[in-house]
Design an enzyme around this catalytic site. Sequence first.
Site, mmCIF file in Angstrom:
data_model
loop_
_atom_site.group_PDB
_atom_site.id
_atom_site.type_symbol
_atom_site.label_atom_id
_atom_site.label_comp_id
_atom_site.label_asym_id
_atom_site.label_seq_id
_atom_site.Cartn_x
_atom_site.Cartn_y
_atom_site.Cartn_z
ATOM 1 N N LYS A 146 0.903 -1.175 -0.186
ATOM 2 C CA LYS A 146 0.013 -0.021 -0.004
ATOM 3 C C LYS A 146 0.902 1.127 0.055
ATOM 4 O O LYS A 146 1.629 1.628 0.908
ATOM 5 C CB LYS A 146 -1.027 -0.007 1.284
ATOM 6 C CG LYS A 146 -1.611 1.371 1.555
ATOM 7 C CD LYS A 146 -2.484 1.925 0.653
ATOM 8 C CE LYS A 146 -3.024 3.129 1.185
ATOM 9 N NZ LYS A 146 -2.310 4.399 1.130
ATOM 10 N N GLY A 203 4.578 3.654 11.317
ATOM 11 C CA GLY A 203 3.995 5.028 11.148
ATOM 12 C C GLY A 203 3.632 5.327 12.512
ATOM 13 O O GLY A 203 4.075 5.044 13.499
ATOM 14 N N SER A 204 2.466 6.063 12.566
ATOM 15 C CA SER A 204 1.601 6.751 13.982
ATOM 16 C C SER A 204 1.130 5.591 14.785
ATOM 17 O O SER A 204 0.630 4.684 14.033
ATOM 18 C CB SER A 204 0.920 7.885 13.591
ATOM 19 O OG SER A 204 -0.250 7.127 12.802
ATOM 20 N N ARG A 206 -1.597 5.873 16.018
ATOM 21 C CA ARG A 206 -3.152 5.694 15.616
ATOM 22 C C ARG A 206 -3.214 5.031 14.126
ATOM 23 O O ARG A 206 -4.453 4.014 14.311
ATOM 24 C CB ARG A 206 -3.748 7.472 15.206
ATOM 25 C CG ARG A 206 -5.139 7.576 14.789
ATOM 26 C CD ARG A 206 -5.463 9.025 14.462
ATOM 27 N NE ARG A 206 -6.869 9.121 13.968
ATOM 28 C CZ ARG A 206 -7.150 10.107 13.279
ATOM 29 N NH1 ARG A 206 -6.607 11.124 13.345
ATOM 30 N NH2 ARG A 206 -8.439 9.987 12.750
ATOM 31 N N GLY A 207 -2.509 5.134 13.299
ATOM 32 C CA GLY A 207 -2.669 4.318 12.239
ATOM 33 C C GLY A 207 -2.296 2.728 12.418
ATOM 34 O O GLY A 207 -2.913 1.826 12.085
ATOM 35 N N GLY A 208 -1.302 2.577 13.213
ATOM 36 C CA GLY A 208 -0.714 1.096 13.607
ATOM 37 C C GLY A 208 -1.878 0.443 14.470
ATOM 38 O O GLY A 208 -2.182 -0.724 14.288
ATOM 39 N N GLU A 227 5.361 -0.792 13.899
ATOM 40 C CA GLU A 227 6.159 -0.112 14.599
ATOM 41 C C GLU A 227 5.290 1.500 14.634
ATOM 42 O O GLU A 227 5.193 1.872 13.551
ATOM 43 C CB GLU A 227 7.558 0.203 13.743
ATOM 44 C CG GLU A 227 8.486 0.974 14.595
ATOM 45 C CD GLU A 227 9.270 1.805 13.705
ATOM 46 O OE1 GLU A 227 9.263 3.059 13.578
ATOM 47 O OE2 GLU A 227 10.078 1.307 13.061
ATOM 48 N N CYS A 264 12.150 7.817 13.883
ATOM 49 C CA CYS A 264 11.388 7.391 14.872
ATOM 50 C C CYS A 264 12.202 6.885 15.943
ATOM 51 O O CYS A 264 11.859 6.661 17.253
ATOM 52 C CB CYS A 264 10.636 5.876 14.338
ATOM 53 S SG CYS A 264 11.811 4.700 13.631
ATOM 54 N N GLU A 354 4.775 11.507 21.928
ATOM 55 C CA GLU A 354 5.779 12.055 20.796
ATOM 56 C C GLU A 354 5.412 13.169 20.035
ATOM 57 O O GLU A 354 4.246 13.228 19.539
ATOM 58 C CB GLU A 354 5.912 10.588 19.927
ATOM 59 C CG GLU A 354 6.993 11.276 18.730
ATOM 60 C CD GLU A 354 7.043 9.880 17.795
ATOM 61 O OE1 GLU A 354 8.008 10.011 17.149
ATOM 62 O OE2 GLU A 354 5.988 9.086 17.698
#
Length: 490
Positions: A146, A203-204, A206-208, A227, A264, A354
């Site tokens: 993606k 990524g973030s 929220r996304g993870g 991650e 990160c 973060e």
Amino acid sequence: MLEAQVDKTMKAATEAFTTFRRLSGKERGTFLRMIGEEIKNLGDELIHTVATESFLPEGRIRGELARTVGQLNKFAELVEEGSWREATIDIENPAREPLPKPDLRRLLVPLGPVVVFGAGNFPLAFSTAGGDTASALAGGNPVVVKGHPAHPKTGELVAKAISSAVKKSDLHPSTFAMIQDANYEAGKLLVEHHATKAVAFTGSMRGGMALVQLAAKRKEPIPVFAEMGSINPFVILPEKLEKEPSETATKLIASVNLGAGQFCTNPGLVITTRTKGFKTFIKEITRQIQASASNHMFSESVLRNYKLNAQKMFEQTEISIIARGESTDNKLATPAIATVSAADFIRKPELHEEVFGPFSLLVVCENFSEITNVVKCLKGQLTATIHATESELLENGELVENLLEKCGRLLLNGVPTGVEVSAAMQHGGPFPATSDSRFTSVGVNAIKRFVRPVCYQDFPEHLLPMELQNTNPLNIWRTVDNKWTKEAIN
């Protein structure tokens, strides 16, 4: 339309799996090396495209390109050598009493189609042909990427290079595929599709977590190796601060500012005491931050989030700004360092979040006990760094153990930015840094995310995989009467 595209892509990946999983290690290694060569053949077009889409300097891009190709070659070496499959033979003993002992042979096998989400801050090394894709392919799994919306043209170029390697290797054309979508729908459909067997994401938080929850709700739950960021505590003990205040400040600020803070592993939290050397340390931090140049971030949305999250910190009444860079260009990220007392930091969990960018929060402790309490209140991290003399380490073993409980990589007197691609590297950590702290997303051991163990019991030799046959030329584990050796069985 998008749903039909995802369904077609995943079904084709399943077809590709039936043949790709059977490739020998040598064949798979040749394929991985060819991907690297095809990417290198993109030449300056790739460099210019990445620079245009990400604002990254040419030197950083070329370094990331070298890392991308290097990762592919390391995985090629791994699968060609073969011991990563952990072939284990436990020889039968028909005469054992009271029951005969069966012949047991264990091997790691691929999972199936893997969905990889490209990362925004590493358009090459953690995206289309990055470590997640390389490790999944190395393990024998077709990959569907993606693409990240921050660098779609870069993604398309690299995807074409991989597809070219697929064709030249005479593999099923759906061994690799990419789907581009600027929104969340394609990602959701890919994770929910029944043919997907694992997901990799960088990524973030929220996304993870959104992907983890989607995968858990499926009829067949699947692993999501996410991650999700880290504030990477940077602890400075008193004796070290007294002896090297300026040197430590220089290392810290260089790491905070590296790549506009878009790592990160950026040291977003500094923990120290108000002791000898502290005033010099603060003075040097202030000087260097004020002299630091503001920089482009890799997308407008990332810059917007950095400014928003930094401002939220500055608005906290407990926070004091030590220094900020100066810039009249609102399209650039301005470095900043703020400070807070240990008591306030412990009391307010929202200060533990973060701020992705060139920002770090300095927690000032009144004594060593407060340092320990600050560390104990932290969530899981990718890294933790401790700056200390040898005598301080010897005297404070409990602090080291507390830091180890919080992180996947513990550094001494260095900086966390810069992740070596090595078999010994652990790029992962306790939740919420990653969704599963047992695995790494950097280094050849990243392959372990996309394989599972299978045991063959009492199979005739000619029906076993080559790695489990007695004539196997590879080193394997064998046991006789519970005594283990690593040798070839003749």
